[in-house]
Design an enzyme around this catalytic site. Structure first.
Site, PDB file in Angstrom:
ATOM      1  N   HIS A 177      -0.422  10.727  -2.374  1.00 38.84           N
ATOM      2  CA  HIS A 177      -1.693  10.366  -1.740  1.00 38.84           C
ATOM      3  C   HIS A 177      -2.554  11.561  -1.335  1.00 38.84           C
ATOM      4  O   HIS A 177      -3.694  11.712  -1.779  1.00 38.84           O
ATOM      5  CB  HIS A 177      -1.471   9.473  -0.508  1.00 38.84           C
ATOM      6  CG  HIS A 177      -2.769   9.140   0.173  1.00 38.84           C
ATOM      7  ND1 HIS A 177      -3.273   9.871   1.225  1.00 38.84           N
ATOM      8  CD2 HIS A 177      -3.694   8.197  -0.102  1.00 38.84           C
ATOM      9  CE1 HIS A 177      -4.435   9.384   1.588  1.00 38.84           C
ATOM     10  NE2 HIS A 177      -4.728   8.357   0.804  1.00 38.84           N
ATOM     11  N   HIS A 233       0.833  -1.202   0.000  1.00 40.84           N
ATOM     12  CA  HIS A 233       0.000   0.000   0.000  1.00 40.84           C
ATOM     13  C   HIS A 233       0.872   1.258   0.000  1.00 40.84           C
ATOM     14  O   HIS A 233       1.597   1.498   0.960  1.00 40.84           O
ATOM     15  CB  HIS A 233      -0.880  -0.045   1.248  1.00 40.84           C
ATOM     16  CG  HIS A 233      -1.785   1.116   1.430  1.00 40.84           C
ATOM     17  ND1 HIS A 233      -1.745   1.919   2.545  1.00 40.84           N
ATOM     18  CD2 HIS A 233      -2.771   1.615   0.643  1.00 40.84           C
ATOM     19  CE1 HIS A 233      -2.667   2.851   2.450  1.00 40.84           C
ATOM     20  NE2 HIS A 233      -3.306   2.699   1.302  1.00 40.84           N
TER      21      HIS A 233
END
Ligand code: G3P
Ligand code: MG
Length: 256
Positions: free
Chosen positions: A55, A13
């Protein structure tokens, strides 16, 4: 393409983000060395329409910059440090473009590209990402995910052979994605939050021919529980830990 993934799949991730600064080349390269099956990254557009891997909507948490990512040009973003805030040993890491990630690791792993145009639901991110995939000939190594159904529909239109995962927020906010309404999105995997995963949800998705890839699973008890429930994949910040746990488990019983 999902057929090429092992089950369960260990997705790193934002790369191996427990061990290196998230969404950097260092994190992606480390994930591969730690035997992750695939990496996950977050794609978004710069002010001048380039695709970068980052992100948060803002720069403040993980770089020495501040403000919205989408207000900065690629040249401005490239000036920033994306490693020091994680650990001084990573000072000098830069925000990568999606093209740079493709060039560095595109042939070495599978890549879950999260389309994170959440502030501008209809911007051209899906089309730009699709063009980059075609240019780098990575149609067999990538797939899409997003909380934004419009982005997934547009990606499907550009590259219908590439499967998508529909991300579902936890609890009530993600209920639509897990319901019949969500099934209007052309997805082949549901990506639910850990707190929403049950054996029943996994069974339902399997009955529909979909996979289930759960985010974000970092604690050993949760990793083991997901594997016990025969999840198809986990997104984890610590692919090294997940690989050790998976390797230490008894082999699944042979189906006769
Ligand atoms: O794809 C799983 C996960 O990345 C979704 O949430 O916020 O970490 O991008 P987020
Ligand atoms: Mg993500």
């Amino acid at each position: 393409m999902f057929e090429k993934l092992p089950t369960p799949t260990i997705f790193a991730h934002r790369g191996s983000s427990a061990h290196a600064p998230e969404n950097t080349l260092a994190a992606f390269e480390l994930a591969i060395r730690q035997n992750a099956d695939a990496i996950e990254l977050d794609a978004k557009l710069t002010a001048d329409g380039e695709v970068v891997v980052f992100h948060d909507p803002t720069l403040d948490r993980t770089t020495d910059g501040s403000g919205w990512v989408s207000d900065h040009t690629l040249a401005e973003l490239k000036e920033l440090d994306a490693g020091c805030s994680f650990d001084v040993n990573f000072c000098g890491e830069r925000i990568p473009t999606l093209a740079e990630v493709f060039e560095h690791v595109g042939q070495d792993t599978f890549i879950n590209i999260e389309l994170t145009n959440y502030r501008a639901l209809r911007n051209t991110l899906p089309e730009k990402v699709a063009s980059l995939i075609k240019y780098h000939h990575l149609q067999d190594r990538v797939f899409f995910s997003s909380f934004n159904p419009i982005a997934l529909m547009r990606a499907f239109k550009m590259l219908p052979q590439i499967p998508s995962g529909l991300l579902a927020l936890s609890g009530f906010a993600g209920a639509w994605a897990r319901s019949a309404l969500g099934r209007r999105v052309p997805y082949r995997a549901l990506h639910p939050a850990l707190s929403d995963v049950t054996p029943r949800l996994i069974h339902q998705q399997h009955q529909r021919g979909n996979r289930v890839h759960v985010y974000t699973v970092n604690h050993p008890d949760d990793i083991n529980r997901m594997f016990d429930w025969q999840i198809d994949g986990i997104f984890t910040d610590d692919p090294l830990l997940a690989r050790r746990i998976l390797d230490g488990r008894p082999a699944p019983e042979a189906v006769v």
